[in-house]
Design an enzyme around this catalytic site. Structure first.
Site, PDB file in Angstrom:
ATOM      1  N   THR A 256     -24.433  -6.262   5.361  1.00 42.75           N
ATOM      2  CA  THR A 256     -23.240  -6.807   4.713  1.00 42.75           C
ATOM      3  C   THR A 256     -23.600  -7.528   3.430  1.00 42.75           C
ATOM      4  OG1 THR A 256     -22.135  -7.063   6.853  1.00 42.75           O
ATOM      5  CG2 THR A 256     -21.264  -8.347   5.015  1.00 42.75           C
TER       6      THR A 256
ATOM      7  N   ARG B 190      -1.568  -6.779  -1.682  1.00 40.52           N
ATOM      8  CA  ARG B 190      -0.951  -6.271  -2.908  1.00 40.52           C
ATOM      9  C   ARG B 190      -1.928  -6.376  -4.080  1.00 40.52           C
ATOM     10  NH1 ARG B 190       2.374 -10.938  -1.852  1.00 40.52           N
ATOM     11  NH2 ARG B 190       2.344  -9.936   0.190  1.00 40.52           N
TER      12      ARG B 190
ATOM     13  N   ASP C 187       0.734 -10.071  -7.437  1.00 37.31           N
ATOM     14  CA  ASP C 187       1.970 -10.766  -7.065  1.00 37.31           C
ATOM     15  C   ASP C 187       2.162 -11.880  -8.083  1.00 37.31           C
ATOM     16  OD1 ASP C 187       4.209 -11.448  -5.627  1.00 37.31           O
ATOM     17  OD2 ASP C 187       3.139 -12.755  -4.249  1.00 37.31           O
TER      18      ASP C 187
ATOM     19  N   ASP D  55       4.816 -14.893  -8.994  1.00 42.32           N
ATOM     20  CA  ASP D  55       5.997 -15.646  -8.572  1.00 42.32           C
ATOM     21  C   ASP D  55       6.304 -16.761  -9.557  1.00 42.32           C
ATOM     22  OD1 ASP D  55       6.477 -14.212  -6.253  1.00 42.32           O
ATOM     23  OD2 ASP D  55       5.149 -15.457  -5.046  1.00 42.32           O
TER      24      ASP D  55
ATOM     25  N   ARG E 155       1.652  -2.557  -8.369  1.00 46.68           N
ATOM     26  CA  ARG E 155       2.336  -3.148  -7.211  1.00 46.68           C
ATOM     27  C   ARG E 155       3.414  -2.189  -6.725  1.00 46.68           C
ATOM     28  NH1 ARG E 155       4.152  -8.356  -5.382  1.00 46.68           N
ATOM     29  NH2 ARG E 155       5.060  -7.987  -3.324  1.00 46.68           N
TER      30      ARG E 155
ATOM     31  N   GLU F   8     -25.629  -1.046  21.438  1.00 44.38           N
ATOM     32  CA  GLU F   8     -26.282  -2.325  21.205  1.00 44.38           C
ATOM     33  C   GLU F   8     -25.880  -3.406  22.204  1.00 44.38           C
ATOM     34  OE1 GLU F   8     -26.832  -2.201  16.324  1.00 44.38           O
ATOM     35  OE2 GLU F   8     -25.225  -3.406  17.222  1.00 44.38           O
TER      36      GLU F   8
END
Length: 384
Positions: free
Chosen positions: A185, A93, A96, A98, A82, A313
């Site tokens: 994809t 990131r 993290d 917390d 980080r 396209e």
């Protein structure tokens, strides 16, 4: 001993591996982890990012002070990559961590706010927190985690991350679909999930393709012939020789794609010659163990084409997309020895919605007989 609740998140790098390392370091340096939530895939909160987060809540029993816990998790974040910047807005990131609660304490200093000041506003915090502490009462707001979640106005998507199988039952899988269906994809995502060799069609290097979309009659034969040559060379290179590093191959096309496209672009007599060449060239190449066809309406395909923004396209007509779709479906009717799975993706977003991706993974685990199998698609049930 004190109970401290954490929320962990990552959307950069090997997120799942980083979460695992972070939890191990917390257990080593902060205290015993007593309970952990499921892992969730969550929409970025407060900023736009292509990469969604993985989030998990844990509770830890510790003898450290709140300040010592804060310093420890900051060191863990740094150790795991980080990098904090002067930027005041939210950003991606690697990790993290917390502090949400520290027993029932209320702490407000320049560097530490307990309870965390955003708990009540964030679904990606409240959903996993409700896994492990649904009845814990916020010491300031005097509401339980479940009550806070019920009243939360955040509409961000939070979905459970489900474990993937270690492998699929099909060593060679091809993903197909008309232009804009998302085949490349999906093939790329599957290759990453299952450490498969990825074979992608190299359409962007074909010098005739932009010319074809400008003048189909003139450039139909050279574009189809060049595609056929490239596909043969590529599949021969990747499918014939054994691969010591991959147990699975995923491609974003089938060899018969050449015939399907050529049938729509070439005159009948030219297509007859092309077809003869095709069967001579591809006779010895292996067939995929499973062909996955992504079905989307021509209107949906056109939307996707516009969204991805390739200049050459943009003028593709709906009629051309419909003809290609019909060509694929007609081809499947005549396939007796190939496993074909048709998946309706009109209402799916397998890139941004993890549950849709998991749904596809679960379909790919089934044992399909040769012929056509249809999932989530009714419009062609009577035809195929």
């Amino acid at each position: 001993m004190s109970s401290v609740f954490f929320i962990l998140g990552s959307n950069s790098g090997n997120s799942l591996g980083i979460l695992e390392k972070a939890i191990a370091l917390i257990a080593e340096r902060v205290g015993t982890i007593t309970v952990s939530s499921s892992i969730y895939r969550t929409e970025p909160w407060g900023f736009e990012s292509a990469d969604w987060f993985y989030n998990q809540a844990i509770c830890c029993e510790t003898m450290l002070s709140p300040k010592a816990v804060l310093n420890t998790i900051l060191n863990i974040e740094t150790e795991l990559g980080r990098t904090r910047t002067a930027q005041t807005t939210y950003e991606s990131r690697t990790i993290d961590i917390d502090i949400l609660y520290f027993d029932n304490e209320i702490i407000s200093t320049e560097n530490l706010q307990i309870p965390h000041k955003h708990i009540q506003y964030r679904r990606f915090v409240l959903v996993p927190l409700c896994d492990i502490a649904p009845d814990f009462v916020h010491p300031i707001l005097k509401k339980t985690s479940l009550e806070l979640l019920y009243n939360c106005e955040d509409n961000g998507t939070v979905t459970p991350y489900l474990e993937f199988p270690k492998c699929l039952p099909y060593p060679y899988m091809a993903i197909e679909g008309v232009i804009g269906a998302g085949k490349t994809t999906l093939a790329t995502m599957l290759s990453k999930t299952f450490n498969a060799k990825l074979v992608l069609e190299t359409f962007d290097t074909n010098p005739f393709l932009p010319k074809f979309y400008e003048n189909r009659e003139k450039y139909a034969f050279p574009v189809e012939l060049s595609f056929m040559a490239e596909r043969f060379q590529q599949l021969q290179d990747h499918l014939i020789a054994p691969d010591l590093f991959h147990d699975m191959v995923v491609s974003d096309y089938i060899t018969e794609k050449s015939l399907i496209f050529a049938a729509n672009t070439l005159p009948e007599d030219v297509f007859a010659l092309y077809s003869k060449l095709f069967h001579i060239i591809f006779a010895q190449l292996p067939k995929p163990d499973l062909l996955v066809y992504l079905y989307a309406s021509p209107e949906k395909l056109k939307q996707n084409i516009i969204k991805r923004g390739r200049d050459y396209e943009q003028n593709i007509e709906l009629d051309y997309l419909t003809q290609l779709q019909d060509g694929y479906l007609e081809h499947f009717k005549n396939e007796q020895n190939l496993r074909v799975l048709i998946i309706d993706v009109n209402d799916m977003d397998f890139v941004n919605n993890p549950l849709d991706y998991h749904k596809i993974i679960s379909l790919l685990q089934d044992d399909y007989p040769p012929g056509v199998s249809i999932r989530n698609l009714h419009v062609f049930d009577n035809e195929l």
